[in-house]
Design a protein around this motif. Structure first.
Motif, short mmCIF file in Angstrom:
data_model
loop_
_atom_site.label_atom_id
_atom_site.label_comp_id
_atom_site.label_asym_id
_atom_site.label_seq_id
_atom_site.Cartn_x
_atom_site.Cartn_y
_atom_site.Cartn_z
N LEU A 105 4.79 -0.49 -10.38
CA LEU A 105 5.58 -0.15 -8.97
C LEU A 105 6.22 -1.04 -8.16
O LEU A 105 6.15 -1.50 -6.94
CB LEU A 105 4.27 0.71 -8.04
CG LEU A 105 3.84 1.89 -8.73
CD1 LEU A 105 2.12 2.01 -8.28
CD2 LEU A 105 4.55 3.06 -8.32
N GLN A 106 7.10 -1.57 -8.88
CA GLN A 106 8.14 -2.61 -8.24
C GLN A 106 9.31 -2.56 -9.09
O GLN A 106 9.56 -1.84 -10.00
CB GLN A 106 7.38 -3.96 -8.19
CG GLN A 106 7.19 -4.39 -9.73
CD GLN A 106 6.34 -5.66 -9.66
OE1 GLN A 106 6.50 -6.47 -8.59
NE2 GLN A 106 5.59 -6.02 -10.68
N GLY A 159 0.96 -1.15 -0.20
CA GLY A 159 -0.07 0.26 0.12
C GLY A 159 0.90 1.18 -0.21
O GLY A 159 0.38 2.23 -0.67
N GLU A 160 2.10 1.03 0.75
CA GLU A 160 2.80 2.59 0.69
C GLU A 160 3.29 3.08 -0.51
O GLU A 160 3.45 4.19 -0.92
CB GLU A 160 3.96 2.15 1.73
CG GLU A 160 5.05 1.38 1.01
CD GLU A 160 6.26 1.80 0.17
OE1 GLU A 160 6.44 2.99 0.18
OE2 GLU A 160 6.60 1.11 -0.72
N ASN A 163 14.39 6.14 -7.06
CA ASN A 163 13.04 6.13 -7.55
C ASN A 163 12.70 7.20 -8.43
O ASN A 163 11.84 7.11 -9.38
CB ASN A 163 12.12 6.26 -6.32
CG ASN A 163 12.03 4.85 -5.52
OD1 ASN A 163 12.23 3.99 -6.07
ND2 ASN A 163 11.56 4.87 -4.12
N TYR A 164 13.06 8.42 -8.35
CA TYR A 164 12.67 9.49 -9.10
C TYR A 164 13.21 9.47 -10.47
O TYR A 164 12.65 9.87 -11.54
CB TYR A 164 13.16 10.95 -8.38
CG TYR A 164 11.93 11.71 -7.67
CD1 TYR A 164 11.18 12.23 -8.21
CD2 TYR A 164 11.80 11.08 -6.17
CE1 TYR A 164 10.09 12.86 -7.37
CE2 TYR A 164 11.00 11.92 -5.30
CZ TYR A 164 10.13 12.70 -5.99
OH TYR A 164 9.13 12.86 -5.19
N GLY A 197 10.29 0.86 -2.16
CA GLY A 197 10.19 1.70 -0.88
C GLY A 197 11.40 1.99 -0.39
O GLY A 197 11.79 2.94 0.39
N ASP A 198 12.50 0.95 -0.15
CA ASP A 198 13.74 0.90 0.49
C ASP A 198 14.81 1.56 -0.42
O ASP A 198 15.96 1.92 0.02
CB ASP A 198 14.02 -0.48 0.58
CG ASP A 198 13.27 -1.03 1.73
OD1 ASP A 198 12.71 -0.35 2.25
OD2 ASP A 198 13.08 -2.30 1.62
N ASN A 199 14.47 1.98 -1.60
CA ASN A 199 15.42 2.78 -2.58
C ASN A 199 15.70 4.14 -2.21
O ASN A 199 14.66 4.79 -1.49
CB ASN A 199 14.79 2.89 -3.96
CG ASN A 199 15.13 1.72 -4.85
OD1 ASN A 199 15.70 0.78 -4.51
ND2 ASN A 199 14.48 1.62 -6.12
#
Length: 615
Positions: free
Chosen positions: A428-429, A303-304, A442-443, A435-437
């Motif tokens: 989104l993976q 969900g995050e 991520n950007y 999420g840990d990147n």
């Protein structure tokens, strides 16, 4: 594990569909060609398969109706019920060119360059016909005629690079007016034949939109030419029967699926021998994708990613809007309107909420009947189910929250008629997002994809739609001329790139290249904004690069790929997207900030003196 005891359960339907495809009890193998031969017989028969022939008189109208409307398969042209470009809250019937079975018109028209593909195509067609029970010599001669007929269609087909002006594609008619222009079928009869599936009659005053009127006018001449003798009529019938056989033979036994390798090898340079579970997953996802999506989301989606994704989109939108004031080619009024359009872009991330509510998900698929061990029939049922859903939209307002991609898809899209960007859970993976990147990573990956989709609202096609998603001129003429000048710079830049001696097509890929360039800039500036206020800007252990350099490395890594020579050639000829290498080099060479971060001297390969900039 899925409980399949209740056949009305959408997830059970997905499981049954998948099991029928996997075929552990070899039902598909035992049936061989029979299911398709039965369909050919139902369509009036094909002379190269004497056992299918019936006493029916040749009737093109009936044949086209049965193929298009009973089985929802293509042939001669395409049609659909879709959003009306000029009034995007309503649906309209749209007609377009179509009917080629090879990827591009060039495959037919440039015979010397595509000899390998055309030879393989003929071998593949002949093989399928022989597997259905035809005589090889007769089948080959007949399929050769079909290729010549498809070449006539290719000849009157407009190349995709010349179909980028959405205003020019929009040609409204009433069916009555259209009938006078294009009389090769009775259109009122044709549409009523389709809409009887949903008990709707179509009067000849119904408004339709045609994207390729010239194609249809020329098609009328081609059909006339092919209706004169019995032999020509047979060629037309063979063309339609080949459409059906090509589409449906993939649902038959292994020998039919193996036949496609002949063509695949010529087109892509590899046979693509994938294990059956892989194509069965793809197939199930294609038919019952939101039920598969529910399983996917429960199992692997965090969900995050949805929450973080929303934050990233807003930061990127703000960076895009802030940059508008730096564009000296825009007048103040258009700039303000562009800002309003950017604010009006809605976004959907992850998946539609209804899929996690069993009752709503079951309702979505309640009219789709899926039976164990009936793989071929299940696919036909899915075709009819899709057609029915499509037809039912005609009188309904457009649902702006309907998803066009299933949750597990690794992709994203922008819809101009909805002014909306969509990012399914699948993208989104890693390598796009984790999420840990570090945020810069991520950007550089997911952020650039978000910026890319957002910039599509302002590319050479997207800019023709206003903030409500309607086709309508909302820029002044002087600004449009300056935009076109800037876009031409991008077009020429990419047309100068080449791979294996083949030049890229900067015109065909213009929209995607504008989006790639704008997306990279918007995401980098959004990251810089984030970095200013962050307590610490993380980097990656063991690497000497700072967070801003990692942004660009992450961006480039997303496009890391290996392709065969044939696939590269095909992508250059067909795809709206530039090949991976230049999706990295092109935008980076235009972005001053890249050279600042990596200290590239001005005039070096990655920092040319003359740069292109649209957004």
């Amino acid at each position: 594990k899925v409980n399949i005891s209740n056949p009305a359960d959408a997830e059970a339907k997905a499981r049954i569909y998948y099991d029928a495809c996997i075929d552990t009890n070899e039902t598909i193998e035992k049936l061989g060609e029979k299911p398709l031969v039965a369909v050919i017989k139902q369509l009036g028969g094909w002379h190269i398969l004497p056992s299918t022939m019936t006493k029916q008189k040749w009737d093109l109208q009936k044949l086209v109706q049965d193929v298009q409307n009973t089985f929802n398969l293509g042939g001669l042209f395409n049609w659909a019920v879709t959003e009306d470009d000029r009034n995007s809250s309503k649906h309209v019937i749209v007609l377009d060119q179509g009917g080629l079975n090879l990827p591009t018109r060039d495959n037919y028209l440039n015979r010397t360059a595509h000899k390998k593909v055309l030879d393989a195509y003929l071998d593949y067609m002949t093989r399928i016909c022989v597997l259905l029970g035809a005589n090889k010599t007769e089948a080959r001669a007949q399929m050769n005629k079909v290729i010549l007929f498809e070449t006539e269609l290719a000849n009157i087909t407009t190349p995709s690079e010349d179909r980028r002006d959405e205003e020019g594609l929009y040609n409204p008619y009433t069916i009555r007016q259209w009938q006078k222009e294009v009389p090769f079928v009775n259109w009122t009869m044709f549409f009523n034949d389709a809409f009887k599936l949903v008990n709707r009659t179509i009067p000849d005053t119904e408004r339709i939109v045609v994207y390729a009127p010239e194609y249809f006018k020329n098609l009328t001449k081609v059909i006339k030419k092919y209706s004169r003798t019995e032999e020509d009529q047979r060629t037309l019938t063979s063309y339609m029967m080949w459409q059906v056989s090509r589409s449906l033979s993939t649902y038959l036994s292994k020998s039919f699926r193996d036949a496609t390798k002949i063509l695949r090898k010529a087109l892509f340079g590899s046979e693509g021998t994938e294990e059956s579970w892989r194509y069965c997953v793809t197939d199930t996802n294609n038919a019952v994708g939101f039920a598969v999506g529910a399983m996917f989301v429960r199992e692997v989606f965090h969900g995050e990613a949805k929450t973080q994704g929303e934050i990233m989109i807003n930061n990127i939108r703000n960076a895009f809007k802030r940059n508008l004031k730096n564009l000296d080619w825009m007048d103040a009024e258009t700039r303000k309107a562009a800002e309003i359009k950017a604010d009006a872009i809605t976004d959907m991330i992850g998946f539609p909420d209804y899929i996690l509510h069993k009752d709503e998900l079951d309702k979505q698929y309640e009219e789709l009947e899926v039976k164990p061990n009936e793989y071929f029939e299940n696919n036909i049922a899915f075709n009819v189910f899709s057609l029915k859903n499509d037809l039912n939209k005609l009188d309904k307002p457009v649902n702006k929250t309907k998803w066009g991609m299933t949750p597990s898809t690794v992709n994203a899209y922008y819809t101009p008629t909805k002014n909306q960007i969509v990012f399914p859970a699948g993208i989104l993976q890693l390598p796009f997002y984790d999420g840990d990147n570090p945020k810069g990573v991520n950007y550089g990956a997911m952020g650039v994809v978000m910026g890319h989709e957002l910039t599509h609202a302002f590319d050479d096609q997207g800019r023709e739609y206003d903030r409500f998603g309607n086709l309508n001129q909302w820029w002044n003429n002087a600004t449009i001329a300056r935009f076109k000048e800037r876009a031409k710079c991008i077009q020429d830049q990419y047309s100068n790139y080449s791979v294996e001696g083949q030049r890229l097509n900067g015109k065909q890929t213009l929209g995607e290249n504008i989006a790639d360039n704008g997306g990279l800039k918007a995401s980098f500036h959004a990251y810089l904004d984030y970095a200013k206020t962050a307590k610490v800007n993380l980097t990656l252990p063991g690497l000497k690069y700072n967070d801003r350099q990692l942004f660009f490395i992450s961006f480039a890594q997303v496009w890391c790929s290996a392709m065969t020579k044939e696939s590269t050639k095909m992508q250059i000829e067909k795809d709206d997207h530039t090949i991976a290498k230049y999706r990295v080099i092109g935008p980076i060479a235009n972005l001053r900030e890249f050279s600042e971060q990596f200290h590239c001297p001005i005039g070096s390969k990655m920092n040319p003196r003359d740069k292109c900039e649209v957004w």
